[in-house]
Design a protein around this motif. Sequence first.
Motif, PDB file in Angstrom:
ATOM      1  N   VAL A  80       0.829  -1.212   0.000  1.00  0.00           N
ATOM      2  CA  VAL A  80       0.000   0.000   0.000  1.00  0.00           C
ATOM      3  C   VAL A  80       0.860   1.257   0.000  1.00  0.00           C
ATOM      4  CG1 VAL A  80      -1.941  -1.187   1.078  1.00  0.00           C
ATOM      5  CG2 VAL A  80      -0.290  -0.009   2.520  1.00  0.00           C
ATOM      6  N   SER A  81       2.061   1.194   0.583  1.00  0.00           N
ATOM      7  CA  SER A  81       2.945   2.362   0.567  1.00  0.00           C
ATOM      8  C   SER A  81       3.439   2.641  -0.846  1.00  0.00           C
ATOM      9  CB  SER A  81       4.140   2.142   1.497  1.00  0.00           C
ATOM     10  OG  SER A  81       3.711   2.013   2.832  1.00  0.00           O
ATOM     11  N   TYR A  82       3.616   1.593  -1.630  1.00  0.00           N
ATOM     12  CA  TYR A  82       4.011   1.772  -3.028  1.00  0.00           C
ATOM     13  C   TYR A  82       2.838   2.289  -3.861  1.00  0.00           C
ATOM     14  CZ  TYR A  82       5.943   0.750  -7.651  1.00  0.00           C
ATOM     15  OH  TYR A  82       6.392   0.862  -8.952  1.00  0.00           O
ATOM     16  N   ILE A  83       1.684   1.636  -3.738  1.00  0.00           N
ATOM     17  CA  ILE A  83       0.520   2.027  -4.535  1.00  0.00           C
ATOM     18  C   ILE A  83       0.033   3.410  -4.134  1.00  0.00           C
ATOM     19  CG2 ILE A  83      -1.889   1.423  -5.032  1.00  0.00           C
ATOM     20  CD1 ILE A  83      -1.047  -1.522  -4.751  1.00  0.00           C
ATOM     21  N   GLY A  84       0.260   3.791  -2.885  1.00  0.00           N
ATOM     22  CA  GLY A  84      -0.150   5.113  -2.432  1.00  0.00           C
ATOM     23  C   GLY A  84       0.551   6.236  -3.169  1.00  0.00           C
ATOM     24  N   ALA A  85       1.734   5.955  -3.751  1.00  0.00           N
ATOM     25  CA  ALA A  85       2.478   6.976  -4.493  1.00  0.00           C
ATOM     26  C   ALA A  85       1.952   7.152  -5.916  1.00  0.00           C
ATOM     27  CB  ALA A  85       3.956   6.605  -4.542  1.00  0.00           C
ATOM     28  N   PHE A  86       1.008   6.325  -6.340  1.00  0.00           N
ATOM     29  CA  PHE A  86       0.465   6.388  -7.690  1.00  0.00           C
ATOM     30  C   PHE A  86      -0.090   7.789  -7.972  1.00  0.00           C
ATOM     31  CE2 PHE A  86      -2.873   5.680 -10.842  1.00  0.00           C
ATOM     32  CZ  PHE A  86      -2.258   4.814 -11.728  1.00  0.00           C
ATOM     33  N   PRO A  87       0.184   8.393  -9.144  1.00  0.00           N
ATOM     34  CA  PRO A  87       0.862   7.818 -10.310  1.00  0.00           C
ATOM     35  C   PRO A  87       2.361   8.080 -10.353  1.00  0.00           C
ATOM     36  CG  PRO A  87      -0.087   9.906 -10.924  1.00  0.00           C
ATOM     37  CD  PRO A  87      -0.415   9.704  -9.467  1.00  0.00           C
ATOM     38  N   PHE A  88       2.928   8.766  -9.347  1.00  0.00           N
ATOM     39  CA  PHE A  88       4.364   9.071  -9.346  1.00  0.00           C
ATOM     40  C   PHE A  88       5.087   8.018  -8.517  1.00  0.00           C
ATOM     41  CE2 PHE A  88       2.145  13.148  -9.940  1.00  0.00           C
ATOM     42  CZ  PHE A  88       2.614  13.454 -11.210  1.00  0.00           C
TER      43      PHE A  88
END
Length: 605
Positions: A80-88
């Motif tokens: 979730v920490s990775y996907i939370g940065a979407f789209p950057f």
Amino acid sequence: MGQSHPGGVEHRSREEIAAELAEKFARKCFEPLELYSFKDNFKSLADHEQDVRYLKEDTIARFLELPDILGVSPVIFQMVSYIGAFPFLADAPAVLGFEQMINVVAIMTERYTKILAKGDATRRKLLFKSLAVYDRKVSEIERRQRAESAGEAASHAQGFAVDEAGDELEEDAADDDELVLAALDSLDLVDAFKTGDMHAATTHGAMIPADNFRRLLMLLILIAPMEVKQNLSTYAPRVAGEELESLRATAENILSAFLNVEKSPGITFAQFNAVIPLNFPYLFNGFNALFEHFLFSKNLDLSKRKNSAPRIDEHVIPPPPLLHDKGRILNLNVLSQLSFFIPGNELFRRLRLLYSGADAGFSMGSFETKVFNWRAPTILLVSGTRLGDPSESSGSESNFLESIPPKRFPNGNSSGQDRVTFGALVRQPWRHTNKECFGGDDMILFQLGPTHDIFTTSAINKDYVTFSKPPVTHPGITIGCSPPKSGQASRHETLRPLGPVSLVIDSSFEFGVFTHNYTSRGGAFSTSVTRKFDFQERFQIDDIEVWGCGGDAEAKIQRERWEWEAREAEARRRINLGTGDVAADRALLEMAGLVGSNRSGGSMA
């Protein structure tokens, strides 16, 4: 679409653009009541640091009720920490503030498809990156292993075709992430940012650590049958004692479809991308119900609204069990494993145990009695123990081995596990076969353990299923073999023909053999997409089960058919002409040739 707006884009920061995307997700992907609940949940869960409100790992784990025993909380938090940065994604890991969690919930529940019309492949790449670690040393180890195995493609010890040299499935470092591009395109910003601005590291040098994926698989098995608003804590009994050991064993069987854990430290994108579409198309469906918990607030009780309908107490009318009957092969964990490639709405709360060899007897007669009247799809499961050295066999085992061609292929894996489990989804009713097989191109032949694998139908032939009794040359149940011939076998037909990709169960239900002749390129069923080598499993059958896919309506039809057959059998048994004289009735029947020394007309009593 796709054009930047000079004078506008330059003055908008990444934070502003990410907030704009989150606002669009919130407005287009969630209902007003869901968004209200999300805001309420975030407000009650968030920690404060200066002016920043955010969610921590233990907060998310506690809210989702992730079992501590699985040790999966760090894995989920990394995702979730990775996907939370979407789209950057280059900015990952993200601090999980309000906008970031909007992105997480929209993507993890697949709500994003309402505005980003992209297929499963794009989300699959995003999920891989969210789970992966980037270690050049580990990557070099992987590449050396692939180089060493390049000349050993036929060796069963290597095990996985995606381990071979030439990692053609990994995209070039300059390739665009389609889901990211779609998100920016929806904001009319796709030309404003270059690939380097959007991306974290590419899939080159990335892999999911085997232990992390094992923990995630255990969670996915657990949540596969979850329904909206259902609490994960209700599954607590399944993560203790023998149930936990069963959960681990099922996860290990699934993990072995991705890699040989003794030879590889993790799963590359090539492996992930090759295995998921065919073997596990519904693997991540459980995330939908799990993350939709953020869209339901406990502080919002609709039963208190004026003129609202009275709430039905879930404790008064409990839902039907996930599995109506208890099987020796099929348990809740294996049921979840099936749901990773068979839609869950065909499985959960809808399976009926039609036949169990342990209960009804290991015979074709009892199988026929229990299964033939089911007019909906069925799932055949058979498990057993690998046979040892043929030179040491005797009795019925020796007779079985003499009835099939000599073994030319090794076992399917070298894990040391001797228990194997195979099965088939058959969507047509079972019947006797004479000159042709039954079944259709919607069948699935599969292996559940010790390695999970799927074999779909091909266009080569239609030798799907046979159910044949004597006097055919080779009676029994076959899947993927040509139909047996009637009469006595000639000298050239003494051995049972085995299909290129086939499962054979002998007529005594004592032995079975699964053949995967990859060199032949398959027959009625296609060869494995991961194990690109020849192998064969010969086993002594421990259990056979047939499960009917259907609800109460299908069970009622089968029950009525059974009752009708029972009445007919009783009527035949009680033949009586109604004269009141049993001896005279028998004499008339003997004159008619219906009963006598070589006939049986049933009891006259």
